[in-house]
Design a protein around this motif. Structure first.
Motif, PDB file in Angstrom:
ATOM      1  N   GLN A  12      48.460  31.053  52.805  1.00  0.00           N
ATOM      2  CA  GLN A  12      48.202  31.871  51.618  1.00  0.00           C
ATOM      3  C   GLN A  12      47.650  31.009  50.490  1.00  0.00           C
ATOM      4  O   GLN A  12      46.697  31.402  49.814  1.00  0.00           O
ATOM      5  CB  GLN A  12      49.480  32.556  51.140  1.00  0.00           C
ATOM      6  N   ASP A  13      48.244  29.850  50.281  1.00  0.00           N
ATOM      7  CA  ASP A  13      47.765  28.948  49.235  1.00  0.00           C
ATOM      8  C   ASP A  13      46.317  28.551  49.481  1.00  0.00           C
ATOM      9  O   ASP A  13      45.505  28.533  48.551  1.00  0.00           O
ATOM     10  CB  ASP A  13      48.633  27.694  49.159  1.00  0.00           C
ATOM     11  N   MET A  14      45.975  28.249  50.717  1.00  0.00           N
ATOM     12  CA  MET A  14      44.609  27.856  51.048  1.00  0.00           C
ATOM     13  C   MET A  14      43.651  29.018  50.808  1.00  0.00           C
ATOM     14  O   MET A  14      42.551  28.820  50.274  1.00  0.00           O
ATOM     15  CB  MET A  14      44.518  27.395  52.507  1.00  0.00           C
ATOM     16  N   ALA A  15      44.049  30.222  51.174  1.00  0.00           N
ATOM     17  CA  ALA A  15      43.189  31.389  50.959  1.00  0.00           C
ATOM     18  C   ALA A  15      42.938  31.608  49.476  1.00  0.00           C
ATOM     19  O   ALA A  15      41.808  31.902  49.058  1.00  0.00           O
ATOM     20  CB  ALA A  15      43.822  32.627  51.589  1.00  0.00           C
ATOM     21  N   ILE A  16      43.974  31.428  48.655  1.00  0.00           N
ATOM     22  CA  ILE A  16      43.819  31.590  47.211  1.00  0.00           C
ATOM     23  C   ILE A  16      42.897  30.512  46.650  1.00  0.00           C
ATOM     24  O   ILE A  16      42.014  30.795  45.836  1.00  0.00           O
ATOM     25  CB  ILE A  16      45.193  31.564  46.513  1.00  0.00           C
ATOM     26  N   LYS A  17      43.080  29.290  47.091  1.00  0.00           N
ATOM     27  CA  LYS A  17      42.222  28.197  46.621  1.00  0.00           C
ATOM     28  C   LYS A  17      40.765  28.458  46.979  1.00  0.00           C
ATOM     29  O   LYS A  17      39.863  28.227  46.172  1.00  0.00           O
ATOM     30  CB  LYS A  17      42.686  26.868  47.212  1.00  0.00           C
ATOM     31  N   LEU A  18      40.517  28.946  48.201  1.00  0.00           N
ATOM     32  CA  LEU A  18      39.142  29.247  48.603  1.00  0.00           C
ATOM     33  C   LEU A  18      38.535  30.355  47.753  1.00  0.00           C
ATOM     34  O   LEU A  18      37.371  30.287  47.362  1.00  0.00           O
ATOM     35  CB  LEU A  18      39.090  29.630  50.085  1.00  0.00           C
ATOM     36  N   ASN A  23      34.662  31.518  43.344  1.00  0.00           N
ATOM     37  CA  ASN A  23      34.545  32.320  42.136  1.00  0.00           C
ATOM     38  C   ASN A  23      34.775  33.803  42.413  1.00  0.00           C
ATOM     39  O   ASN A  23      34.037  34.664  41.947  1.00  0.00           O
ATOM     40  CB  ASN A  23      33.199  32.093  41.448  1.00  0.00           C
ATOM     41  N   LYS A  24      35.805  34.081  43.184  1.00  0.00           N
ATOM     42  CA  LYS A  24      36.157  35.452  43.503  1.00  0.00           C
ATOM     43  C   LYS A  24      37.441  35.842  42.771  1.00  0.00           C
ATOM     44  O   LYS A  24      38.315  36.492  43.322  1.00  0.00           O
ATOM     45  CB  LYS A  24      36.328  35.620  45.015  1.00  0.00           C
ATOM     46  N   SER A  25      37.507  35.462  41.515  1.00  0.00           N
ATOM     47  CA  SER A  25      38.724  35.718  40.759  1.00  0.00           C
ATOM     48  C   SER A  25      38.978  37.209  40.560  1.00  0.00           C
ATOM     49  O   SER A  25      40.133  37.639  40.485  1.00  0.00           O
ATOM     50  CB  SER A  25      38.692  34.992  39.414  1.00  0.00           C
ATOM     51  N   ASP A  26      37.924  38.018  40.482  1.00  0.00           N
ATOM     52  CA  ASP A  26      38.122  39.464  40.344  1.00  0.00           C
ATOM     53  C   ASP A  26      38.821  40.039  41.569  1.00  0.00           C
ATOM     54  O   ASP A  26      39.715  40.873  41.445  1.00  0.00           O
ATOM     55  CB  ASP A  26      36.787  40.183  40.122  1.00  0.00           C
ATOM     56  N   GLU A  27      38.413  39.595  42.742  1.00  0.00           N
ATOM     57  CA  GLU A  27      39.054  40.060  43.969  1.00  0.00           C
ATOM     58  C   GLU A  27      40.510  39.602  44.024  1.00  0.00           C
ATOM     59  O   GLU A  27      41.396  40.367  44.419  1.00  0.00           O
ATOM     60  CB  GLU A  27      38.309  39.546  45.199  1.00  0.00           C
ATOM     61  N   LEU A  28      40.748  38.384  43.619  1.00  0.00           N
ATOM     62  CA  LEU A  28      42.110  37.852  43.602  1.00  0.00           C
ATOM     63  C   LEU A  28      42.967  38.639  42.620  1.00  0.00           C
ATOM     64  O   LEU A  28      44.113  38.985  42.929  1.00  0.00           O
ATOM     65  CB  LEU A  28      42.089  36.368  43.233  1.00  0.00           C
ATOM     66  N   THR A  29      42.416  38.964  41.464  1.00  0.00           N
ATOM     67  CA  THR A  29      43.143  39.760  40.479  1.00  0.00           C
ATOM     68  C   THR A  29      43.497  41.126  41.051  1.00  0.00           C
ATOM     69  O   THR A  29      44.617  41.613  40.886  1.00  0.00           O
ATOM     70  CB  THR A  29      42.322  39.916  39.189  1.00  0.00           C
ATOM     71  N   ASP A  30      42.546  41.751  41.745  1.00  0.00           N
ATOM     72  CA  ASP A  30      42.806  43.059  42.358  1.00  0.00           C
ATOM     73  C   ASP A  30      43.944  42.985  43.369  1.00  0.00           C
ATOM     74  O   ASP A  30      44.814  43.864  43.413  1.00  0.00           O
ATOM     75  CB  ASP A  30      41.544  43.593  43.040  1.00  0.00           C
ATOM     76  N   ILE A  31      43.955  41.929  44.171  1.00  0.00           N
ATOM     77  CA  ILE A  31      45.003  41.745  45.173  1.00  0.00           C
ATOM     78  C   ILE A  31      46.362  41.567  44.494  1.00  0.00           C
ATOM     79  O   ILE A  31      47.357  42.170  44.896  1.00  0.00           O
ATOM     80  CB  ILE A  31      44.689  40.535  46.079  1.00  0.00           C
ATOM     81  N   LEU A  32      46.395  40.745  43.451  1.00  0.00           N
ATOM     82  CA  LEU A  32      47.648  40.495  42.746  1.00  0.00           C
ATOM     83  C   LEU A  32      48.166  41.750  42.050  1.00  0.00           C
ATOM     84  O   LEU A  32      49.364  42.038  42.084  1.00  0.00           O
ATOM     85  CB  LEU A  32      47.469  39.358  41.738  1.00  0.00           C
ATOM     86  N   VAL A  33      47.275  42.521  41.433  1.00  0.00           N
ATOM     87  CA  VAL A  33      47.683  43.762  40.769  1.00  0.00           C
ATOM     88  C   VAL A  33      48.238  44.745  41.790  1.00  0.00           C
ATOM     89  O   VAL A  33      49.279  45.380  41.561  1.00  0.00           O
ATOM     90  CB  VAL A  33      46.504  44.374  39.983  1.00  0.00           C
ATOM     91  N   GLU A  34      47.583  44.856  42.928  1.00  0.00           N
ATOM     92  CA  GLU A  34      48.064  45.768  43.970  1.00  0.00           C
ATOM     93  C   GLU A  34      49.438  45.334  44.481  1.00  0.00           C
ATOM     94  O   GLU A  34      50.324  46.163  44.700  1.00  0.00           O
ATOM     95  CB  GLU A  34      47.070  45.826  45.121  1.00  0.00           C
ATOM     96  N   ALA A  35      49.632  44.033  44.647  1.00  0.00           N
ATOM     97  CA  ALA A  35      50.924  43.528  45.111  1.00  0.00           C
ATOM     98  C   ALA A  35      52.021  43.821  44.084  1.00  0.00           C
ATOM     99  O   ALA A  35      53.129  44.203  44.449  1.00  0.00           O
ATOM    100  CB  ALA A  35      50.840  42.029  45.386  1.00  0.00           C
TER     101      ALA A  35
END
Length: 51
Positions: A12-18, A23-35
């Motif tokens: 999971q840490d590696m996936a987040i770092k990638l 520069n996919k911070s918007d996608e990461l934000t969406d995932i975190l908000v959904e979680a």
């Protein structure tokens, strides 16, 4: 070979770092908000079953 919790969290840490490197911070934000929404929904359901 069984994957332990440490390996799971390392993946999971590696996936987040990638995602951050790509520069996919918007996608990461969406995932975190959904979680967070899922976690709050579970807590709400738990509160309604207790009372």
């Amino acid at each position: 070979m069984n994957e332990g919790p440490d390996q799971y969290f390392e993946q999971q840490d590696m996936a987040i770092k990638l995602m951050l490197l790509e520069n996919k911070s918007d996608e990461l934000t969406d995932i975190l908000v959904e979680a967070l929404q899922d976690a709050l929904k579970l807590l709400e359901e738990e509160l309604t079953t207790v009372h």
